[in-house]
Design an enzyme around this catalytic site. Structure first.
Site, PDB file in Angstrom:
ATOM      1  N   ASP A  69       0.861  -1.171   0.000  1.00 56.46           N
ATOM      2  CA  ASP A  69       0.000   0.000   0.000  1.00 56.46           C
ATOM      3  C   ASP A  69       0.905   1.231   0.000  1.00 56.46           C
ATOM      4  O   ASP A  69       2.082   1.157   0.402  1.00 56.46           O
ATOM      5  CB  ASP A  69      -0.881  -0.041   1.253  1.00 56.46           C
ATOM      6  CG  ASP A  69      -1.673   1.236   1.444  1.00 56.46           C
ATOM      7  OD1 ASP A  69      -2.365   1.650   0.505  1.00 56.46           O
ATOM      8  OD2 ASP A  69      -1.585   1.828   2.536  1.00 56.46           O
TER       9      ASP A  69
ATOM     10  N   ASP B 186      -0.121   5.157   0.826  1.00 57.57           N
ATOM     11  CA  ASP B 186      -0.315   6.158   1.880  1.00 57.57           C
ATOM     12  C   ASP B 186      -0.381   5.507   3.251  1.00 57.57           C
ATOM     13  O   ASP B 186      -1.119   4.552   3.481  1.00 57.57           O
ATOM     14  CB  ASP B 186      -1.581   6.966   1.593  1.00 57.57           C
ATOM     15  CG  ASP B 186      -1.480   7.695   0.260  1.00 57.57           C
ATOM     16  OD1 ASP B 186      -0.639   8.604   0.159  1.00 57.57           O
ATOM     17  OD2 ASP B 186      -2.205   7.329  -0.677  1.00 57.57           O
TER      18      ASP B 186
ATOM     19  N   LYS C 169      -8.079  -5.362  -3.532  1.00 56.44           N
ATOM     20  CA  LYS C 169      -6.641  -5.556  -3.723  1.00 56.44           C
ATOM     21  C   LYS C 169      -6.294  -7.048  -3.663  1.00 56.44           C
ATOM     22  O   LYS C 169      -5.387  -7.514  -4.356  1.00 56.44           O
ATOM     23  CB  LYS C 169      -5.853  -4.799  -2.658  1.00 56.44           C
ATOM     24  CG  LYS C 169      -5.935  -3.292  -2.762  1.00 56.44           C
ATOM     25  CD  LYS C 169      -5.038  -2.630  -1.711  1.00 56.44           C
ATOM     26  CE  LYS C 169      -5.154  -1.111  -1.741  1.00 56.44           C
ATOM     27  NZ  LYS C 169      -4.253  -0.455  -0.775  1.00 56.44           N
TER      28      LYS C 169
ATOM     29  N   ASP D 151      -2.151  -0.647   5.916  1.00 56.90           N
ATOM     30  CA  ASP D 151      -2.534  -0.029   7.193  1.00 56.90           C
ATOM     31  C   ASP D 151      -4.031   0.155   7.363  1.00 56.90           C
ATOM     32  O   ASP D 151      -4.489   0.499   8.454  1.00 56.90           O
ATOM     33  CB  ASP D 151      -1.881   1.354   7.313  1.00 56.90           C
ATOM     34  CG  ASP D 151      -2.542   2.355   6.367  1.00 56.90           C
ATOM     35  OD1 ASP D 151      -3.287   3.224   6.857  1.00 56.90           O
ATOM     36  OD2 ASP D 151      -2.358   2.242   5.155  1.00 56.90           O
TER      37      ASP D 151
ATOM     38  N   ASN E 241      -9.068  -1.122   3.323  1.00 59.85           N
ATOM     39  CA  ASN E 241      -8.996  -1.560   1.929  1.00 59.85           C
ATOM     40  C   ASN E 241      -7.774  -2.446   1.679  1.00 59.85           C
ATOM     41  O   ASN E 241      -7.633  -3.009   0.585  1.00 59.85           O
ATOM     42  CB  ASN E 241      -9.003  -0.363   0.969  1.00 59.85           C
ATOM     43  CG  ASN E 241      -7.813   0.552   1.147  1.00 59.85           C
ATOM     44  OD1 ASN E 241      -7.315   0.745   2.249  1.00 59.85           O
ATOM     45  ND2 ASN E 241      -7.350   1.142   0.060  1.00 59.85           N
TER      46      ASN E 241
END
Length: 273
Positions: free
Chosen positions: A9, A11, A195, A218, A221
């Site tokens: 991931d 961000d 994902k 984190d 999603n």
């Protein structure tokens, strides 16, 4: 276990709070790629908002991939071939718009290289800052969306979005994948597209087993890919319920959490704090 793919991931995971990659993390990922390990970027961001990070990590050179729009698209960085693309029909988007009006939250989507919204709001401005895409405020949202799009976001204050998420996940379970990517972003993609499902498609194309994959994230999603991967890693800054599901919890995005996993599980180094 010899890992062949690291899925990240962006961000609050790979990126620090200022959206940069630390020197230690970059070095670890470059060393992993030199060993033949694929580094894959997997984000809710549109593809455009991920390409500069792919370039910084030389993913084209090493023949790697981008999973954008929460898995709605898979891009081969070397050939720019779109290996998979999922979309929502204009009718589906218009339905989500009506629900956003009912629930009293803002809504935006992507048309071309623009973020489309009907009302200026601070949360869509955050998305524009993150992705680098311009905002177009449309006179009517419905009239601005006449072709299929990859995903839609409802955005508002975290407490409001959490309430709407609970309601709409139940109401729309048969029609959409519904998940939060940030406390104030509620994302909608085609039913069954996450994902995790896109990662499954990618590893089959690459001839890699799920046991040979590390996935780090984190937020909610990221859950599907954390659960799918052989080693699912939650960041130290992730919510507790995500940490409980992960196989391993690393340090935070501000303290080289990604680098420490790569060093320990791929490069077989003694990890320094």
């Amino acid at each position: 276990m010899s890992y062949k793919m690291i899925v990240l991931d962006l961000d609050d995971t790979l990126l620090r709070d200022d959206h940069s990659i630390s020197d230690r993390t970059k070095q670890a990922l470059m060393e992993a790629q030199e060993l033949g390990v694929k580094v894959v970027l997997a984000s809710g961001r549109p593809t455009y908002g991920m390409k500069h990070i792919a370039e910084e990590l030389s993913l084209a050179k090493y023949g790697s991939y981008i999973l954008s729009f929460n898995g709605g698209k898979i891009l081969n960085c070397q050939t720019y071939e779109e290996m998979f693309s999922s979309t929502l029909s204009p009718e589906a988007v218009h339905h989500l718009y009506e629900l956003s009006r009912r629930e009293g939250v803002y809504i935006h989507t992507y048309v071309g290289d623009e973020i489309i919204t009907e009302e200026e709001n601070p949360y869509t401005t955050i998305e524009a800052t993150i992705t680098g895409l311009p905002i177009r405020v449309a006179e009517t949202f419905v009239n601005a969306v006449t072709e299929p799009v990859v995903k839609v976001l409802m955005v508002d204050a975290p407490e409001k979005i959490k309430e709407v998420e609970t309601k709409l996940q139940a109401e729309l379970e048969a029609e959409f994948s519904v998940m939060r990517s940030k406390p104030f972003f509620l994302e909608f993609t085609e039913k069954g597209v996450t994902k995790g499902t896109s990662l499954n498609q990618l590893i089959k194309a690459c001839g890699i087993k799920r046991e040979e994959v590390i996935a780090m994230g984190d937020s909610y999603n990221d859950l599907a890919m954390i659960e799918f991967a052989g080693l699912g890693v939650a960041m130290g800054n992730a919510p507790d319920d995500i940490k409980e599901i992960a196989d391993f919890v690393t340090d935070t995005n501000m303290n080289d959490g990604v680098a420490k996993v790569v060093e320990e599980f791929v490069l077989n180094k003694v990890v320094s704090v």
